[in-house]
Design a protein around this motif. Sequence first.
Motif, PDB file in Angstrom:
ATOM      1  N   ILE A 207      21.012  38.831  14.680  1.00 56.46           N
ATOM      2  CA  ILE A 207      20.570  38.801  16.082  1.00 56.46           C
ATOM      3  C   ILE A 207      20.911  40.112  16.769  1.00 56.46           C
ATOM      4  CG2 ILE A 207      20.619  37.473  18.235  1.00 56.46           C
ATOM      5  CD1 ILE A 207      22.013  35.208  16.685  1.00 56.46           C
ATOM      6  N   THR A 208      20.017  40.554  17.636  1.00 55.95           N
ATOM      7  CA  THR A 208      20.327  41.635  18.569  1.00 55.95           C
ATOM      8  C   THR A 208      19.948  41.173  19.972  1.00 55.95           C
ATOM      9  OG1 THR A 208      18.159  42.638  18.193  1.00 55.95           O
ATOM     10  CG2 THR A 208      20.002  43.527  16.934  1.00 55.95           C
ATOM     11  N   GLY A 209      20.511  41.831  20.965  1.00 52.77           N
ATOM     12  CA  GLY A 209      20.136  41.549  22.339  1.00 52.77           C
ATOM     13  C   GLY A 209      18.840  42.259  22.702  1.00 52.77           C
ATOM     14  N   GLY A 210      18.173  41.758  23.722  1.00 52.00           N
ATOM     15  CA  GLY A 210      16.921  42.363  24.154  1.00 52.00           C
ATOM     16  C   GLY A 210      17.106  43.571  25.051  1.00 52.00           C
ATOM     17  N   VAL A 211      18.337  43.813  25.480  1.00 52.48           N
ATOM     18  CA  VAL A 211      18.634  44.950  26.353  1.00 52.48           C
ATOM     19  C   VAL A 211      19.292  46.049  25.517  1.00 52.48           C
ATOM     20  CG1 VAL A 211      19.877  45.733  28.409  1.00 52.48           C
ATOM     21  CG2 VAL A 211      18.951  43.405  28.316  1.00 52.48           C
ATOM     22  N   GLY A 212      18.678  47.215  25.464  1.00 53.44           N
ATOM     23  CA  GLY A 212      19.195  48.313  24.663  1.00 53.44           C
ATOM     24  C   GLY A 212      20.494  48.863  25.211  1.00 53.44           C
ATOM     25  N   PRO A 213      21.318  49.468  24.354  1.00 58.14           N
ATOM     26  CA  PRO A 213      22.608  49.986  24.808  1.00 58.14           C
ATOM     27  C   PRO A 213      22.491  51.094  25.840  1.00 58.14           C
ATOM     28  CG  PRO A 213      22.135  50.704  22.571  1.00 58.14           C
ATOM     29  CD  PRO A 213      21.112  49.672  22.916  1.00 58.14           C
ATOM     30  N   ASP A 214      21.402  51.851  25.811  1.00 58.73           N
ATOM     31  CA  ASP A 214      21.238  52.950  26.762  1.00 58.73           C
ATOM     32  C   ASP A 214      21.040  52.457  28.185  1.00 58.73           C
ATOM     33  OD1 ASP A 214      18.775  51.898  25.930  1.00 58.73           O
ATOM     34  OD2 ASP A 214      17.711  53.728  26.489  1.00 58.73           O
ATOM     35  N   SER A 215      20.854  51.146  28.349  1.00 60.83           N
ATOM     36  CA  SER A 215      20.708  50.544  29.678  1.00 60.83           C
ATOM     37  C   SER A 215      21.966  49.818  30.121  1.00 60.83           C
ATOM     38  CB  SER A 215      19.526  49.559  29.683  1.00 60.83           C
ATOM     39  OG  SER A 215      18.310  50.203  29.362  1.00 60.83           O
ATOM     40  N   GLN A 216      23.059  49.954  29.355  1.00 62.67           N
ATOM     41  CA  GLN A 216      24.282  49.231  29.645  1.00 62.67           C
ATOM     42  C   GLN A 216      25.412  50.191  29.995  1.00 62.67           C
ATOM     43  OE1 GLN A 216      25.065  46.068  26.612  1.00 62.67           O
ATOM     44  NE2 GLN A 216      23.084  46.677  25.792  1.00 62.67           N
ATOM     45  N   ALA A 217      26.192  49.809  30.980  1.00 67.76           N
ATOM     46  CA  ALA A 217      27.293  50.654  31.431  1.00 67.76           C
ATOM     47  C   ALA A 217      28.258  50.954  30.294  1.00 67.76           C
ATOM     48  CB  ALA A 217      28.046  49.971  32.575  1.00 67.76           C
ATOM     49  N   GLY A 218      28.599  52.227  30.141  1.00 72.38           N
ATOM     50  CA  GLY A 218      29.536  52.641  29.125  1.00 72.38           C
ATOM     51  C   GLY A 218      28.934  52.821  27.750  1.00 72.38           C
ATOM     52  N   MET A 219      27.618  52.581  27.611  1.00 67.31           N
ATOM     53  CA  MET A 219      26.967  52.732  26.309  1.00 67.31           C
ATOM     54  C   MET A 219      25.731  53.617  26.392  1.00 67.31           C
ATOM     55  SD  MET A 219      27.244  48.764  24.928  1.00 67.31           S
ATOM     56  CE  MET A 219      27.035  49.164  23.204  1.00 67.31           C
ATOM     57  N   GLU A 220      25.586  54.297  27.513  1.00 66.37           N
ATOM     58  CA  GLU A 220      24.361  55.055  27.754  1.00 66.37           C
ATOM     59  C   GLU A 220      24.105  56.147  26.723  1.00 66.37           C
ATOM     60  OE1 GLU A 220      25.900  53.843  31.922  1.00 66.37           O
ATOM     61  OE2 GLU A 220      26.756  54.551  30.023  1.00 66.37           O
ATOM     62  N   GLY A 221      25.149  56.591  26.044  1.00 65.60           N
ATOM     63  CA  GLY A 221      24.984  57.659  25.069  1.00 65.60           C
ATOM     64  C   GLY A 221      24.390  57.218  23.744  1.00 65.60           C
ATOM     65  N   LEU A 222      24.245  55.909  23.525  1.00 61.76           N
ATOM     66  CA  LEU A 222      23.656  55.410  22.289  1.00 61.76           C
ATOM     67  C   LEU A 222      22.130  55.360  22.407  1.00 61.76           C
ATOM     68  CD1 LEU A 222      25.975  52.422  21.280  1.00 61.76           C
ATOM     69  CD2 LEU A 222      25.942  54.738  20.323  1.00 61.76           C
ATOM     70  N   SER A 224      18.473  53.797  22.257  1.00 64.47           N
ATOM     71  CA  SER A 224      18.024  52.473  22.708  1.00 64.47           C
ATOM     72  C   SER A 224      17.848  51.501  21.549  1.00 64.47           C
ATOM     73  CB  SER A 224      16.711  52.594  23.486  1.00 64.47           C
ATOM     74  OG  SER A 224      15.692  53.149  22.659  1.00 64.47           O
ATOM     75  N   ASP A 225      17.520  52.014  20.356  1.00 60.97           N
ATOM     76  CA  ASP A 225      17.283  51.140  19.205  1.00 60.97           C
ATOM     77  C   ASP A 225      18.444  51.138  18.217  1.00 60.97           C
ATOM     78  OD1 ASP A 225      16.996  53.714  18.251  1.00 60.97           O
ATOM     79  OD2 ASP A 225      15.171  53.310  17.099  1.00 60.97           O
ATOM     80  N   PHE A 226      19.633  51.560  18.656  1.00 68.88           N
ATOM     81  CA  PHE A 226      20.777  51.667  17.741  1.00 68.88           C
ATOM     82  C   PHE A 226      21.041  50.348  17.020  1.00 68.88           C
ATOM     83  CE2 PHE A 226      25.293  51.166  16.792  1.00 68.88           C
ATOM     84  CZ  PHE A 226      25.560  52.303  16.057  1.00 68.88           C
ATOM     85  N   PHE A 227      21.177  49.258  17.764  1.00 67.04           N
ATOM     86  CA  PHE A 227      21.512  47.972  17.149  1.00 67.04           C
ATOM     87  C   PHE A 227      20.310  47.366  16.426  1.00 67.04           C
ATOM     88  CE2 PHE A 227      24.782  48.204  20.544  1.00 67.04           C
ATOM     89  CZ  PHE A 227      25.897  48.178  19.719  1.00 67.04           C
ATOM     90  N   VAL A 228      19.113  47.643  16.912  1.00 63.23           N
ATOM     91  CA  VAL A 228      17.909  47.146  16.236  1.00 63.23           C
ATOM     92  C   VAL A 228      17.781  47.762  14.853  1.00 63.23           C
ATOM     93  CG1 VAL A 228      15.385  47.175  16.301  1.00 63.23           C
ATOM     94  CG2 VAL A 228      16.674  46.614  18.363  1.00 63.23           C
TER      95      VAL A 228
END
Length: 268
Positions: A207-222, A224-228
Motif C-alpha cells: 500500500i501507498t498513500g495517495g498524497v505524495g511526500p513532496d506535498s507533506q511537511a518535512g518531506m518536500e525534498g523527496l 512525488s513518486d518516491f514511495f510509489v
Amino acid sequence: MEHVTSKDGTTLAYERSGHGPAVVLVSGGLDDGAENAPLAGELAGSFTVYTYARRGRGDSGDTLPYSVAREIEDLDALIGAAGGSACLYGVSSGGALVLEAAAAGLAVDRLAVYEVPYSVGEEAVRGWRDYVQRLDAALARGDRGEALACFMRLAGSSEDDIAAARSAPVWGDLQALAHTLAYDAACLADGRPPARLSRINRPTLVITGGVGPDSQAGMEGLASDFFVRAAEAVVARVPHAERLTADGSGHMADPKVLARMLERFFIA
C-alpha cells in the motif's frame, strides 16, 4: 502491558486488544509502537491486535549486538504469543522488517506493508549509502542530535525544518530513540528491495498513500513518486503481491481508511 521473551533473552513489551484472528502491527522509525495505537483501535473489532515496542524502544529491552535476524526472532516470539501464526502489518521501515520476516519463513498468514522506503534508481541508492555512512559516524561519536538531522535530511526535510525540530519539546524523546535509526537502516540493507523477497509465498498487500511526500511537511525534498516506485519494486519481487492506494493519506495513513483495507485483505 504484557511481555514476551525473544530467543536471545530480550524482553519485548506489547499490548493486546480486541478479539478474532491475530494481527501484529510493526512500527517504523523513531516510534515505540504508539503511532500504531489508532490503527489497533480500528482493527480491534475484527482482530486480536498485538502492538509492540521493537527492541531498543519504549519498555522493550535491547540485547547487543543488533542484527536483523534478532528482530525477526522478536517477531517470531510475538507470533508465538499470538498462538503460533498471525497476519503482519508493517509501516515504513517496519514494513521492510515484515517483508524480511516473511522471506525468512515465519508463520505468517498474510502480510501487508505501507510505504516501505526502499531506494529505487542509482541516485536514490547513492543518497541512501551516504546517509548510512553519516548516520553511523554520528552515532559512533555519540551525537544523537546529528543522527536525527541525518535522518530528517534523508526524509526530505530542509535545514529550517531541522532547526525547528531541535527546539521542539519532542526532540529529547526522539534523541532517546536515535540509536534505533541504525536498526531501521539494517532492515533496509543497501536500500534496494532485496532479491530474497521472491521467497515470500504468503498473500501480500503493498500500500501507498495517495498524497505524495513532496506535498507533506518535512518531506518536500523527496520525489512525488518516491514511495510509489518503491512499492512497484516490491510488487515486482514478491510473487502474486497486490497493490493498493490509500486515497487521501500521506506517510501517516488515516487509520480508518487503512483499517478497512486491511480488514478486507486479512479476512479474504
